[in-house]
Design a protein around this motif. Structure first.
Motif, PDB file in Angstrom:
ATOM      1  N   ASN A 128      -0.829   7.557  -8.386  1.00 12.79           N
ATOM      2  CA  ASN A 128       0.796   7.897  -8.558  1.00 12.79           C
ATOM      3  C   ASN A 128       1.181   7.185  -9.382  1.00 12.79           C
ATOM      4  OD1 ASN A 128       1.798   9.576  -6.183  1.00 12.79           O
ATOM      5  ND2 ASN A 128       0.802   7.709  -5.140  1.00 12.79           N
ATOM      6  N   ARG A 129       0.453   6.237 -10.348  1.00 14.06           N
ATOM      7  CA  ARG A 129       0.611   5.748 -11.649  1.00 14.06           C
ATOM      8  C   ARG A 129       2.193   4.786 -11.266  1.00 14.06           C
ATOM      9  NH1 ARG A 129      -3.389   5.256 -15.327  1.00 14.06           N
ATOM     10  NH2 ARG A 129      -1.277   5.202 -17.028  1.00 14.06           N
ATOM     11  N   CYS A 130       1.902   3.817 -10.091  1.00 15.21           N
ATOM     12  CA  CYS A 130       2.794   2.958 -10.424  1.00 15.21           C
ATOM     13  C   CYS A 130       2.361   1.552  -9.968  1.00 15.21           C
ATOM     14  CB  CYS A 130       3.229   3.458  -8.301  1.00 15.21           C
ATOM     15  SG  CYS A 130       4.564   1.637  -7.758  1.00 15.21           S
ATOM     16  N   TRP A 131       3.076   0.519 -11.542  1.00 15.45           N
ATOM     17  CA  TRP A 131       2.281  -0.778 -11.153  1.00 15.45           C
ATOM     18  C   TRP A 131       3.668  -2.110 -10.788  1.00 15.45           C
ATOM     19  CZ3 TRP A 131      -1.701   1.219 -13.386  1.00 15.45           C
ATOM     20  CH2 TRP A 131      -2.201   1.537 -14.057  1.00 15.45           C
ATOM     21  N   LYS A 132       3.741  -1.463  -9.636  1.00 19.98           N
ATOM     22  CA  LYS A 132       4.170  -2.663  -9.426  1.00 19.98           C
ATOM     23  C   LYS A 132       3.629  -3.151  -8.522  1.00 19.98           C
ATOM     24  CE  LYS A 132       9.000  -0.552  -9.129  1.00 19.98           C
ATOM     25  NZ  LYS A 132      10.587  -0.194  -9.028  1.00 19.98           N
ATOM     26  N   PRO A 133       3.189  -4.479  -8.450  1.00 19.55           N
ATOM     27  CA  PRO A 133       2.241  -5.446  -7.979  1.00 19.55           C
ATOM     28  C   PRO A 133       2.435  -4.647  -6.249  1.00 19.55           C
ATOM     29  CG  PRO A 133       3.611  -6.858  -8.855  1.00 19.55           C
ATOM     30  CD  PRO A 133       4.029  -5.601  -9.187  1.00 19.55           C
ATOM     31  N   VAL A 134       1.471  -5.149  -5.529  1.00 18.56           N
ATOM     32  CA  VAL A 134       0.728  -4.499  -4.566  1.00 18.56           C
ATOM     33  C   VAL A 134       0.211  -5.102  -3.657  1.00 18.56           C
ATOM     34  CG1 VAL A 134      -0.230  -2.459  -3.118  1.00 18.56           C
ATOM     35  CG2 VAL A 134       1.061  -1.517  -4.729  1.00 18.56           C
ATOM     36  N   ILE A 135       0.965  -5.854  -2.489  1.00 14.46           N
ATOM     37  CA  ILE A 135      -0.651  -6.237  -1.644  1.00 14.46           C
ATOM     38  C   ILE A 135      -0.973  -5.797  -0.195  1.00 14.46           C
ATOM     39  CG2 ILE A 135      -0.203  -8.369   0.067  1.00 14.46           C
ATOM     40  CD1 ILE A 135       1.380  -9.267  -1.673  1.00 14.46           C
ATOM     41  N   THR A 136      -2.010  -5.439   0.091  1.00 15.51           N
ATOM     42  CA  THR A 136      -2.723  -4.937   1.295  1.00 15.51           C
ATOM     43  C   THR A 136      -2.500  -5.531   1.504  1.00 15.51           C
ATOM     44  OG1 THR A 136      -3.637  -2.899  -0.025  1.00 15.51           O
ATOM     45  CG2 THR A 136      -4.402  -2.790   1.919  1.00 15.51           C
ATOM     46  N   ALA A 137      -2.564  -5.088   3.218  1.00 10.99           N
ATOM     47  CA  ALA A 137      -2.904  -6.187   4.715  1.00 10.99           C
ATOM     48  C   ALA A 137      -4.010  -5.685   6.004  1.00 10.99           C
ATOM     49  CB  ALA A 137      -1.191  -6.491   5.551  1.00 10.99           C
ATOM     50  N   VAL A 138      -4.932  -6.247   5.473  1.00  8.29           N
ATOM     51  CA  VAL A 138      -5.215  -4.586   6.687  1.00  8.29           C
ATOM     52  C   VAL A 138      -5.528  -5.665   7.807  1.00  8.29           C
ATOM     53  CG1 VAL A 138      -8.497  -4.272   6.937  1.00  8.29           C
ATOM     54  CG2 VAL A 138      -7.002  -4.637   4.755  1.00  8.29           C
ATOM     55  N   ASN A 139      -4.515  -4.636   9.213  1.00 12.99           N
ATOM     56  CA  ASN A 139      -5.120  -5.022  10.639  1.00 12.99           C
ATOM     57  C   ASN A 139      -5.589  -4.276  11.354  1.00 12.99           C
ATOM     58  OD1 ASN A 139      -3.666  -2.597   9.055  1.00 12.99           O
ATOM     59  ND2 ASN A 139      -2.829  -2.268  11.386  1.00 12.99           N
ATOM     60  N   GLY A 140      -6.720  -4.006  11.056  1.00 18.76           N
ATOM     61  CA  GLY A 140      -7.910  -3.556  11.054  1.00 18.76           C
ATOM     62  C   GLY A 140      -9.206  -3.021  10.840  1.00 18.76           C
ATOM     63  N   MET A 141      -9.278  -2.019  11.843  1.00 19.93           N
ATOM     64  CA  MET A 141     -10.795  -0.811  10.640  1.00 19.93           C
ATOM     65  C   MET A 141     -10.609  -0.519   9.591  1.00 19.93           C
ATOM     66  SD  MET A 141     -12.716   1.122  14.119  1.00 19.93           S
ATOM     67  CE  MET A 141     -10.642   1.791  14.443  1.00 19.93           C
ATOM     68  N   VAL A 142     -10.742  -0.266   8.453  1.00 19.42           N
ATOM     69  CA  VAL A 142     -10.830   0.959   7.550  1.00 19.42           C
ATOM     70  C   VAL A 142     -11.923   1.262   7.612  1.00 19.42           C
ATOM     71  CG1 VAL A 142     -10.367   0.834   4.917  1.00 19.42           C
ATOM     72  CG2 VAL A 142     -10.084  -1.835   6.362  1.00 19.42           C
ATOM     73  N   ASN A 143     -11.484   2.423   7.739  1.00 21.61           N
ATOM     74  CA  ASN A 143     -13.156   4.106   7.521  1.00 21.61           C
ATOM     75  C   ASN A 143     -12.357   4.547   5.970  1.00 21.61           C
ATOM     76  OD1 ASN A 143     -15.626   5.184   7.750  1.00 21.61           O
ATOM     77  ND2 ASN A 143     -14.314   6.721   8.972  1.00 21.61           N
ATOM     78  N   GLY A 144     -14.066   5.773   5.102  1.00 19.21           N
ATOM     79  CA  GLY A 144     -13.352   6.320   4.646  1.00 19.21           C
ATOM     80  C   GLY A 144     -12.609   6.492   3.511  1.00 19.21           C
ATOM     81  N   GLY A 145     -12.026   7.641   3.460  1.00 23.50           N
ATOM     82  CA  GLY A 145     -10.791   7.125   3.071  1.00 23.50           C
ATOM     83  C   GLY A 145      -9.540   6.251   2.832  1.00 23.50           C
ATOM     84  N   GLY A 146     -10.236   5.461   3.951  1.00 25.78           N
ATOM     85  CA  GLY A 146      -9.025   3.562   4.413  1.00 25.78           C
ATOM     86  C   GLY A 146      -9.234   3.539   2.617  1.00 25.78           C
ATOM     87  N   LEU A 147     -10.147   3.083   2.480  1.00 25.18           N
ATOM     88  CA  LEU A 147     -11.105   2.634   1.447  1.00 25.18           C
ATOM     89  C   LEU A 147     -10.180   2.641  -0.237  1.00 25.18           C
ATOM     90  CD1 LEU A 147     -15.088   2.751   2.032  1.00 25.18           C
ATOM     91  CD2 LEU A 147     -13.575   0.441   2.981  1.00 25.18           C
ATOM     92  N   HIS A 148      -9.470   4.215  -0.292  1.00 24.01           N
ATOM     93  CA  HIS A 148      -8.535   3.776  -1.039  1.00 24.01           C
ATOM     94  C   HIS A 148      -7.961   2.827  -1.737  1.00 24.01           C
ATOM     95  CE1 HIS A 148     -10.358   8.082  -2.737  1.00 24.01           C
ATOM     96  NE2 HIS A 148      -9.346   8.877  -1.709  1.00 24.01           N
ATOM     97  N   PHE A 149      -7.055   2.491  -0.748  1.00 16.77           N
ATOM     98  CA  PHE A 149      -5.542   1.514  -0.626  1.00 16.77           C
ATOM     99  C   PHE A 149      -6.937  -0.092  -1.084  1.00 16.77           C
ATOM    100  CE2 PHE A 149      -4.968   4.808   2.512  1.00 16.77           C
ATOM    101  CZ  PHE A 149      -3.969   5.108   2.253  1.00 16.77           C
ATOM    102  N   LEU A 150      -7.662  -0.387  -0.108  1.00 12.81           N
ATOM    103  CA  LEU A 150      -8.612  -1.240  -0.718  1.00 12.81           C
ATOM    104  C   LEU A 150      -8.735  -1.256  -2.597  1.00 12.81           C
ATOM    105  CD1 LEU A 150      -8.059  -1.715   2.026  1.00 12.81           C
ATOM    106  CD2 LEU A 150     -10.895  -2.132   2.207  1.00 12.81           C
ATOM    107  N   ALA A 151      -9.527  -0.491  -2.980  1.00  9.89           N
ATOM    108  CA  ALA A 151     -10.090   0.442  -4.388  1.00  9.89           C
ATOM    109  C   ALA A 151      -8.715   0.043  -5.412  1.00  9.89           C
ATOM    110  CB  ALA A 151     -10.646   1.772  -4.692  1.00  9.89           C
ATOM    111  N   ASP A 152      -7.621   0.479  -5.023  1.00 12.30           N
ATOM    112  CA  ASP A 152      -6.765   0.359  -5.373  1.00 12.30           C
ATOM    113  C   ASP A 152      -5.259  -0.885  -5.548  1.00 12.30           C
ATOM    114  OD1 ASP A 152      -7.956   2.526  -6.786  1.00 12.30           O
ATOM    115  OD2 ASP A 152      -5.980   3.754  -6.092  1.00 12.30           O
TER     116      ASP A 152
END
Length: 266
Positions: free
Chosen positions: A97-121
């Protein structure tokens, strides 16, 4: 913000965005995809938000991708007939979404398939010790394509291919993800969100405009050659110095006080 599939809270310059379908392992459906796009649009325009923490509800899964029940019911029919930039399912993350505010992702369990988008970005990634990472696209007859393209900019190509081609028959552990550089820190689940918010609070002390433009320069450099990336960086430096924060930062340092940063929206 009021959402059906997300939880949203905001305090002290930090927004926390929680994927909230724990009964479906926080898999996203059309409703969540649309709400994520709306959330990022509002975050971009909110001068009170400096940094964002993204996590999942519960302790089993962060996000297991697109809800396969929607695929089985035929709800996704025709989705791939639209252009990439027009697909409502490809507006999940800040980068999407071209949002340039810093993002921290807190992975609380399984990540599969499309959930990997959040990690990649994501800009910073923390993971609970029990988190696992895998991709079952090919297992259910789907192409593993968008997520590995993003991940290949972060971790070695062999690790990306291993995840994509094994189809979930083996899973990357949190320790493996840390070793590969996908995850910055691994910790017990109870410490995960407090640590994410601790880092977010440290980030939120700084100039919101400088943070966003710094993030933008770094991410956009991945799409450019070195010379073009540096030229883009120079243009954003010039844009930033027209604002008040460059002088305010210097004055605050000289006067030994906390800076009074200008608010920032996109």
């Amino acid at each position: 913000m009021g959402f059906a599939t997300l939880l949203y809270e905001k305090a002290d310059g930090i927004a926390t965005l929680t994927l909230n379908r724990p009964e479906r392992h926080n898999a996203f459906n059309h409703a969540m995809a649309h709400e994520l796009r709306e959330a990022w649009t509002q975050i971009k325009a909110d001068p009170e938000v400096v940094c964002v923490v993204v996590t999942g509800a519960g302790d089993k899964a962060f996000c297991t991708g697109f809800d396969v029940s929607d695929v089985a019911s035929g709800q996704t029919a025709g989705e791939t007939n639209v252009a990439y930039d027009d697909s409502p399912l490809i507006k999940l993350t800040a980068i999407h979404n071209r949002c340039w505010k810093p993002v921290i992702t807190a992975v609380n369990g399984m990540v599969n398939g499309g959930g990997l988008h959040f990690l990649a970005d994501s800009d910073l990634i923390l993971a609970a010790e029990h988190a696992t990472f895998f991709d079952t696209h090919v297992k259910v007859g789907l192409l593993s394509a968008l997520e590995p393209v993003g991940l290949a900019r972060r971790i070695p190509i062999e690790a990306v291919l291993r995840m994509s081609l094994l189809g979930g028959s083996e899973r990357m552990t949190a320790a493996d993800a840390h070793r590969l550089g996908l995850v910055g820190e691994v910790m017990p689940l109870p410490d995960l969100l407090p640590r994410a918010r601790e880092l977010a609070a440290k980030i939120a002390q700084h100039s919101p405009a400088a943070l966003a433009r710094t993030k933008r320069v770094i991410w956009e450099s991945l799409d450019r050659g070195l010379h073009d990336g540096l030229r883009n960086a120079w243009s954003l430096i010039a844009e930033h110095t027209k604002g008040p924060d460059t002088r305010e930062g210097a004055m605050a340092f000289v006067e030994k006080r906390r800076p009074r940063w200008a608010s920032y929206t996109e």
